[in-house]
Enzyme design. Structure first.
Site, PDB file in Angstrom:
ATOM      1  N   ARG A  90       0.793  -1.462   0.029  1.00  0.00           N
ATOM      2  CA  ARG A  90       0.647   0.344   0.178  1.00  0.00           C
ATOM      3  C   ARG A  90       0.786   0.948  -0.015  1.00  0.00           C
ATOM      4  NH1 ARG A  90      -3.452  -2.758  -2.543  1.00  0.00           N
ATOM      5  NH2 ARG A  90      -4.821  -3.126  -1.278  1.00  0.00           N
ATOM      6  N   GLU A  93       2.156   1.963  -3.735  1.00  0.00           N
ATOM      7  CA  GLU A  93       1.401   2.010  -4.694  1.00  0.00           C
ATOM      8  C   GLU A  93       0.390   4.090  -3.747  1.00  0.00           C
ATOM      9  OE1 GLU A  93      -3.236  -0.060  -4.844  1.00  0.00           O
ATOM     10  OE2 GLU A  93      -3.361   0.936  -2.942  1.00  0.00           O
ATOM     11  N   SER A 116      16.790  14.072  -2.410  1.00  0.00           N
ATOM     12  CA  SER A 116      17.624  12.696  -1.649  1.00  0.00           C
ATOM     13  C   SER A 116      17.626  11.625  -0.803  1.00  0.00           C
ATOM     14  CB  SER A 116      19.116  13.118  -1.154  1.00  0.00           C
ATOM     15  OG  SER A 116      20.127  12.258  -0.708  1.00  0.00           O
TER      16      SER A 116
END
Length: 164
Positions: A90, A93, A116
């Site tokens: 998740r 995602e 960074s």
């Protein structure tokens, strides 16, 4: 024979479990972020010598041998199957879904560059939402790094070759 990363990480996680302390508590006691403490115990980050006494005070079961192992530069890697773990899936995602928009805002606010992941701080916090339900706050705090125009006159390796 050198001990494997997973074996050392397993021993370190055992020390944490034995302590009964959360990552947050260890972070408070050491002055580190909760995610960095987890990275140290999973051998994803290098323990610095000046932090070692604080970590050993927070986790008294840490042996000198384990501390020495933690001070070696780690092999920063991950299990390719980790993406199948629901929380990690998740999170990936969410980054993929919001990534293009986040990139555009970084470019709008800072210019052409990146955040960074080396000069980087990360923490996980728990807050109550307006509806009173628990919410997860992930903070990624990374240094901005601008992309550079690649002028040959600034390329040190070429300057050295021309000077020979």
């Amino acid at each position: 024979m050198e001990e494997s990363k997973s074996s050392v990480a397993s021993r370190l996680m055992s020390v944490k479990r034995t302590s009964g302390k959360s990552y947050g508590r260890i972070a408070e006691e050491t002055g580190l972020t909760n995610v960095y403490v987890a990275q140290l115990l999973r051998r994803q980050a290098q323990l610095k010598a000046d932090t070692a006494p604080k970590l050993q005070a927070a986790l008294p079961e840490l042996t000198d041998e384990l501390l020495q192992e933690m001070m070696k530069p780690p092999l920063r890697s991950y299990d390719p199957h980790l993406i199948q773990e629901p929380t990690v899936y998740r999170l990936n995602e969410a980054v993929m879904h919001f990534g293009e928009s986040i990139k555009e805002i970084i470019n709008e606010e800072f210019g052409d560059g990146i955040m960074s992941a080396i000069d980087f701080y990360c923490s996980v916090d728990k807050v109550k939402g307006v509806d009173g339900k628990d919410r997860v706050v992930l903070t990624f705090d990374g240094k901005y790094l601008p992309h550079t125009e690649q002028k040959s006159e600034h390329m040190v390796s070429r300057l050295r070759l021309q000077g020979d």
